[in-house]
Design an enzyme around this catalytic site. Sequence first.
Site, short mmCIF file in Angstrom:
data_model
loop_
_atom_site.label_atom_id
_atom_site.label_comp_id
_atom_site.label_asym_id
_atom_site.label_seq_id
_atom_site.Cartn_x
_atom_site.Cartn_y
_atom_site.Cartn_z
N LYS A 22 -4.05 -6.74 3.40
CA LYS A 22 -4.09 -5.57 2.50
C LYS A 22 -5.54 -5.24 2.12
O LYS A 22 -5.92 -4.07 2.04
CB LYS A 22 -3.26 -5.85 1.24
CG LYS A 22 -3.44 -4.83 0.10
CD LYS A 22 -2.84 -3.49 0.44
CE LYS A 22 -3.26 -2.31 -0.40
NZ LYS A 22 -3.46 -2.43 -1.80
N SER A 41 0.84 -1.21 0.00
CA SER A 41 0.00 0.00 0.00
C SER A 41 0.87 1.25 0.00
O SER A 41 1.94 1.27 0.59
CB SER A 41 -0.91 0.03 1.22
OG SER A 41 -1.62 1.26 1.22
N GLU A 76 -9.75 1.93 4.62
CA GLU A 76 -9.50 3.17 3.85
C GLU A 76 -10.83 3.74 3.30
O GLU A 76 -11.06 4.95 3.35
CB GLU A 76 -8.53 2.82 2.71
CG GLU A 76 -8.18 3.96 1.79
CD GLU A 76 -7.30 3.45 0.63
OE1 GLU A 76 -6.33 2.69 0.88
OE2 GLU A 76 -7.61 3.79 -0.52
N HIS A 98 -7.11 -3.50 4.95
CA HIS A 98 -6.57 -2.13 4.94
C HIS A 98 -7.37 -1.26 3.98
O HIS A 98 -7.78 -0.15 4.31
CB HIS A 98 -5.08 -2.16 4.53
CG HIS A 98 -4.55 -0.83 4.07
ND1 HIS A 98 -4.85 -0.29 2.83
CD2 HIS A 98 -3.78 0.09 4.69
CE1 HIS A 98 -4.28 0.89 2.71
NE2 HIS A 98 -3.62 1.14 3.82
N ASN A 99 -7.62 -1.77 2.80
CA ASN A 99 -8.37 -0.98 1.81
C ASN A 99 -9.80 -0.75 2.26
O ASN A 99 -10.36 0.33 2.03
CB ASN A 99 -8.36 -1.68 0.44
CG ASN A 99 -7.04 -1.50 -0.27
OD1 ASN A 99 -6.02 -1.29 0.38
ND2 ASN A 99 -7.04 -1.58 -1.58
P1 NDP Z 1 -1.53 -2.48 -14.42
O1 NDP Z 1 -2.46 -3.08 -13.44
O2 NDP Z 1 -2.03 -1.36 -15.25
O3 NDP Z 1 -0.96 -3.64 -15.36
C1 NDP Z 1 -0.12 -3.34 -16.42
C2 NDP Z 1 1.04 -4.29 -16.45
O4 NDP Z 1 0.57 -5.64 -16.52
C3 NDP Z 1 1.92 -4.07 -17.67
O5 NDP Z 1 3.25 -4.30 -17.30
C4 NDP Z 1 1.39 -5.12 -18.62
O6 NDP Z 1 2.32 -5.49 -19.62
C5 NDP Z 1 1.16 -6.26 -17.67
N1 NDP Z 1 0.26 -7.27 -18.20
C6 NDP Z 1 -1.06 -7.16 -18.39
N2 NDP Z 1 -1.56 -8.31 -18.86
C7 NDP Z 1 -0.53 -9.18 -18.95
C8 NDP Z 1 -0.41 -10.52 -19.35
N3 NDP Z 1 -1.47 -11.23 -19.72
N4 NDP Z 1 0.80 -11.09 -19.31
C9 NDP Z 1 1.88 -10.39 -18.91
N5 NDP Z 1 1.84 -9.11 -18.51
C10 NDP Z 1 0.64 -8.51 -18.53
O7 NDP Z 1 -0.19 -2.00 -13.66
P2 NDP Z 1 0.00 -1.18 -12.32
O8 NDP Z 1 1.45 -0.92 -12.19
O9 NDP Z 1 -0.94 -0.03 -12.24
O10 NDP Z 1 -0.47 -2.19 -11.19
C11 NDP Z 1 0.15 -3.45 -10.99
C12 NDP Z 1 -0.50 -4.13 -9.81
O11 NDP Z 1 -0.38 -3.30 -8.68
C13 NDP Z 1 -1.99 -4.38 -9.97
O12 NDP Z 1 -2.33 -5.56 -9.31
C14 NDP Z 1 -2.64 -3.22 -9.28
O13 NDP Z 1 -3.93 -3.50 -8.80
C15 NDP Z 1 -1.67 -3.00 -8.17
N6 NDP Z 1 -1.66 -1.60 -7.75
C16 NDP Z 1 -1.41 -1.32 -6.51
C17 NDP Z 1 -1.40 -0.03 -6.07
C18 NDP Z 1 -1.07 0.18 -4.70
O14 NDP Z 1 -1.18 1.28 -4.19
N7 NDP Z 1 -0.64 -0.86 -4.05
C19 NDP Z 1 -1.68 1.12 -6.88
C20 NDP Z 1 -1.88 0.74 -8.20
C21 NDP Z 1 -1.88 -0.57 -8.58
P3 NDP Z 1 2.37 -4.70 -21.04
O15 NDP Z 1 3.14 -3.46 -20.78
O16 NDP Z 1 3.04 -5.64 -21.95
O17 NDP Z 1 0.95 -4.42 -21.42
#
Ligand code: NDP
Length: 478
Positions: free
Chosen positions: A182, A128, A189, A185-186
């Site tokens: 987590k 988070s 939030e 936590h959300n």
């Molecule tokens: P996204 O959730 O937008 O995912 C995009 C990434 O996933 C890209 O690298 C993309 O690759 C890859 N991807 C999507 N589909 C596939 C697939 N089938 N095979 C391989 N790679 C794939 O990225 P974020 O960085 O926003 O979030 C990543 C994770 O973190 C998510 O689970 C999200 O929910 C979580 N998160 C957590 C937050 C926090 O505060 N903890 C905030 C935001 C997100 P490509 O570039 O090739 O498309």
Amino acid sequence: MSAQIGVTGLAVMGANLARNLARNGYTVALHNRSVEKTDALLEKHGDEGDFIRTESLQELVDSLEKPRRVLIMVKAGAPVDSVIEQLEPLLEPGDIVIDAGNSHYEDTRRRESALAEKNLHFVGVGVSGGEEGALLGPSIMPGGSRESYDSLGPMLEKISAKYNGEPCCTWVGTDGAGHFVKMVHNGIEYADMQVIGEAYDVLRTAAGIEPAEQAKIFNDWNNGTLSSFLIEITAEVLAHTDARTGKPFVDVVVDSAGQKGTGRWTVVSALELGSPTSGIAESVFARGLSSQRDQRELAQGILEGHEGSVELPEGFVEDVRLALYASKLVSYAQGIDMLTAAATEYGWDLKLDEIASLWRAGCIIRAELLDDIMKAYAADEKPANLLLAPAFAEAIAGAVPAWRRVVATAVQLGIPVPVFSSSLAYYDGLRRKRLPAALTQGLRDLFGAHTYNRVDAEGTFHTLWGEDRSEVEAVDTH
Ligand code: NDP
């Protein structure tokens, strides 16, 4: 050169975690499905530490020291399964696969159990703090096997947020425990933000305090028991003036709250666990209602409010602060109750003081209050409910008169305060000697012979409602 950890999935979160690891002295192998993101990261930030560029998962795996640590940071859901499926044949027993995305804990449990059969460690890690936290130090909630934490923990602790020098990262429990914590936590939030919204609405609608003036109030509140990141940024948002119109920013934003689903997950899970998490549930529902814009618009022309007028009690702003504080305490108490129920259900040895300690910095709900919650659960005698810890029992009891005044005022004026009021109902439900559940049991026995227990005798009973209304001892069918 071999890397100590590999990161696959280099969108904003993965890229920032990879940079955080590199800035902390680890050699990080980089991989993304499409190589553009890898190259963009290296071009912009390649000088921040030691990175190894890879184009395939095979190359990524080959670049890692053993036991290998591969951190997956791809879109939650099916993409995580797809990446695991591709990685698994490339790995050797003892290697560690880490999923630091927002995965559902049941998925994590399933994945952990499947990989354990192949002698691979699967670690679901709750992270988070958003983008900035991922780069500068998030709150980290790792699950998975204890053994995997021995290898992974020092790295995660190093890149985590620190509270007075203590890392906001510790092993929380096996399999999906990290993602569960987590998720809760959300959920908290959601409730935290909703109670802030209710305080804002009451102050504005009942007391006529404009956003800029409220910003000062929230700033003041941030110096006391409410001190927290969310209160701090509330002051910032309320102080902001829209450049286009010169109006308060909050007045030009459409009043429909979005959600990504972790609040909903929390509520579904709470229902399954039988844990009364009304504050979090009401927060999720409040967002849902706000989003039903068509119905709301129609209702404005049809449904009468019949609002009364209320003379505001002296010290109303302080009353609202206390109502916010008390409702917030209830949300934490309910979230923690859920953790307790889940620990029993899933066999997790969740240490509530440690979990509270993880949330003290780096994450969105970071708040001074969490240090006190940590202390309450670190005591020899653990409270059965947060509200029963002596310090909190006293604090919330002190807030009750103000809390009742605020809820009564809001009800009179037609201001919806679902979390202020449901939290007060929870508080009263918890402390009342008798609840109308006795009548519920009577009804259930009458229409469905569901039986009841008596206050004055052991055993399970049924009244012969359709006959002479005599009471018989029911046979326990369980
Ligand atoms: P996204 O959730 O937008 O995912 C995009 C990434 O996933 C890209 O690298 C993309 O690759 C890859 N991807 C999507 N589909 C596939 C697939 N089938 N095979 C391989 N790679 C794939 O990225 P974020 O960085 O926003 O979030 C990543 C994770 O973190 C998510 O689970 C999200 O929910 C979580 N998160 C957590 C937050 C926090 O505060 N903890 C905030 C935001 C997100 P490509 O570039 O090739 O498309």
